[in-house]
Structure formats: C-alpha cells, structure tokens
Scaffold this active site. Structure first.
Site, PDB file in Angstrom:
ATOM      1  N   LYS A  71       0.833  -1.211   0.000  1.00 45.86           N
ATOM      2  CA  LYS A  71       0.000   0.000   0.000  1.00 45.86           C
ATOM      3  C   LYS A  71       0.867   1.261   0.000  1.00 45.86           C
ATOM      4  O   LYS A  71       0.385   2.360   0.178  1.00 45.86           O
ATOM      5  CB  LYS A  71      -0.906  -0.003   1.247  1.00 45.86           C
ATOM      6  CG  LYS A  71      -2.016  -1.028   1.184  1.00 45.86           C
ATOM      7  CD  LYS A  71      -2.677  -1.258   2.538  1.00 45.86           C
ATOM      8  CE  LYS A  71      -3.357  -0.090   3.126  1.00 45.86           C
ATOM      9  NZ  LYS A  71      -4.097  -0.422   4.365  1.00 45.86           N
TER      10      LYS A  71
ATOM     11  N   LYS B  87       2.649   2.233   2.325  1.00 48.00           N
ATOM     12  CA  LYS B  87       2.486   2.844   3.648  1.00 48.00           C
ATOM     13  C   LYS B  87       3.487   2.170   4.572  1.00 48.00           C
ATOM     14  O   LYS B  87       3.662   0.954   4.517  1.00 48.00           O
ATOM     15  CB  LYS B  87       1.073   2.573   4.199  1.00 48.00           C
ATOM     16  CG  LYS B  87       0.002   3.520   3.735  1.00 48.00           C
ATOM     17  CD  LYS B  87      -1.261   3.337   4.603  1.00 48.00           C
ATOM     18  CE  LYS B  87      -2.241   4.456   4.370  1.00 48.00           C
ATOM     19  NZ  LYS B  87      -3.396   4.396   5.284  1.00 48.00           N
TER      20      LYS B  87
HETATM   21  N1  C2G Z   1     -10.914   7.156   8.130  1.00 46.56           N
HETATM   22  C1  C2G Z   1     -11.946   8.053   8.369  1.00 46.56           C
HETATM   23  N2  C2G Z   1     -11.655   9.343   8.628  1.00 46.56           N
HETATM   24  C2  C2G Z   1     -10.370   9.783   8.661  1.00 46.56           C
HETATM   25  C3  C2G Z   1      -9.316   8.876   8.431  1.00 46.56           C
HETATM   26  C4  C2G Z   1      -9.608   7.554   8.162  1.00 46.56           C
HETATM   27  O1  C2G Z   1     -13.132   7.664   8.349  1.00 46.56           O
HETATM   28  N3  C2G Z   1     -10.129  11.097   8.914  1.00 46.56           N
HETATM   29  C5  C2G Z   1     -11.248   5.759   7.840  1.00 46.56           C
HETATM   30  C6  C2G Z   1     -10.793   5.315   6.450  1.00 46.56           C
HETATM   31  O2  C2G Z   1     -11.726   5.728   5.449  1.00 46.56           O
HETATM   32  C7  C2G Z   1     -10.756   3.793   6.615  1.00 46.56           C
HETATM   33  C8  C2G Z   1     -10.363   3.621   8.102  1.00 46.56           C
HETATM   34  O3  C2G Z   1     -10.594   4.897   8.739  1.00 46.56           O
HETATM   35  O4  C2G Z   1     -12.050   3.236   6.411  1.00 46.56           O
HETATM   36  C9  C2G Z   1      -8.912   3.225   8.286  1.00 46.56           C
HETATM   37  O5  C2G Z   1      -8.100   4.197   7.660  1.00 46.56           O
HETATM   38  P1  C2G Z   1      -6.638   3.747   7.143  1.00 46.56           P
HETATM   39  O6  C2G Z   1      -5.925   3.043   8.239  1.00 46.56           O
HETATM   40  O7  C2G Z   1      -6.015   4.911   6.465  1.00 46.56           O
HETATM   41  O8  C2G Z   1      -7.056   2.659   6.060  1.00 46.56           O
HETATM   42  P2  C2G Z   1      -6.465   2.505   4.572  1.00 46.56           P
HETATM   43  O9  C2G Z   1      -5.002   2.664   4.588  1.00 46.56           O
HETATM   44  O10 C2G Z   1      -7.289   3.337   3.697  1.00 46.56           O
HETATM   45  O11 C2G Z   1      -6.693   0.924   4.315  1.00 46.56           O
HETATM   46  O12 C2G Z   1      -8.278  -2.911   2.061  1.00 46.56           O
HETATM   47  C10 C2G Z   1      -8.593  -1.610   2.535  1.00 46.56           C
HETATM   48  C11 C2G Z   1      -7.381  -0.911   3.062  1.00 46.56           C
HETATM   49  O13 C2G Z   1      -6.685  -1.730   3.997  1.00 46.56           O
HETATM   50  C12 C2G Z   1      -7.796   0.408   3.707  1.00 46.56           C
END
Ligand code: C2G
Length: 132
Positions: free
Chosen positions: A44, A46
């Site tokens: 990802k 990340k």
């Molecule tokens: N999120 C949110 N508001 C934010 C930041 C994050 O609602 N200000 C939500 C994201 O939309 C996601 C969840 O929190 O649903 C987790 O965020 P991340 O850890 O950044 O997830 P991500 O890297 O997008 O991984 O297969 C799917 C991926 O693993 C998603």
C-alpha cells in the site's frame, strides 16, 4: 447476530479511526477489523509507525472492535466475508465504489470520513513542530 467487517492500517490511532469503528459497529452486533499487516502495508506504499502486533493490541482495546484479523492481500475480502458470515462491509468514503464487487456477498456501506484528521496530517504536523 449481524456481523460487520472493515479494513485498514489504523496506525497512530486517531478520532477519525474511532468515529469509523463506532459507526461501523453501530450497524450490527459484531465488528471484525481486517488489519493491514506490515508486509501488506508495503504494497500500500504505507509504512506504519507501530508494528502489526502493537496496532492489533490497540485495536483490540477499543470497545467497538470484537475481533481483529490480518489483512494480507487485496483479494482476501470475499473469502473473509464468506468465512466469517459477514452481513455488512464498511469503509470510509475515500474508498467509495472500490469494493462494490462485494455487493454479491454482503451489504456494502461507505461512511463519510472524519474531516481534518489523518495519520499523514499527524506526521506532518509533528514534523513541523520538531523542525520549528
Ligand atoms: N478514516 C476516516 N476518517 C479519517 C481517516 C480515516 O473515516 N479522517 C477511515 C478510512 O476511510 C478507513 C479507516 O478509517 O475506512 C482506516 O483508515 P486507514 O488506516 O487509512 O485505512 P487505509 O489505509 O485506507 O486501508 O483494504 C482496505 C485498506 O486496507 C484500507
């Protein structure tokens, strides 16, 4: 029992994450989080500050989270939904439409992201403080 699943890295846990987990849990009776492994995060582009084990420990301490499973590939969601008898798949709406293929297996809901917070923002703001 209505089972909900969501996925993410959940690094440097913040209120946007908690808002998502709370709303996801409120859609059912049991919330599973597919937590991105350190290896999967590389795919990802990340790099989490906390290890998978520590991010798992933190997530498991949250009242809205009932179970944490490893997210190791993009392709595991269908098998997860079937294996865990999931009724609802939830993600923040930054993923709007990306997982609609799951509609053949469960309900798919994208929830509004919490504005003004992100792990990237936290890192940037802390960097600014450090650099003065
Ligand atoms: N999120 C949110 N508001 C934010 C930041 C994050 O609602 N200000 C939500 C994201 O939309 C996601 C969840 O929190 O649903 C987790 O965020 P991340 O850890 O950044 O997830 P991500 O890297 O997008 O991984 O297969 C799917 C991926 O693993 C998603």
């Amino acid at each position: 029992m209505k089972k909900v699943i969501t996925y993410g890295t959940y690094d440097l846990l913040h209120f946007g994450h908690v808002n998502l987990l709370r709303r996801a849990r409120e859609l059912g009776d049991y919330l599973i989080v597919g937590l991105s492994t350190d290896e999967f995060n590389k795919g990802k582009h990340k790099e989490a500050y906390h290890s998978y084990e520590n991010r798992k420990l933190i997530l498991e301490s949250i009242r809205y989270v009932d179970e944490v499973i490893p997210e190791q590939t993009w392709d595991q969601k269908i098998q997860d939904v079937i294996k865990h008898n999931v009724d609802i798949f939830v993600m923040g709406d930054d993923w709007e439409g990306k997982f609609d293929f799951l509609k053949d297996y469960c309900e798919v809901i994208y929830l509004p992201r919490t504005v003004g917070i992100s792990t990237t923002k936290i890192k940037t703001d802390l960097n600014m403080v450090k650099n003065g």
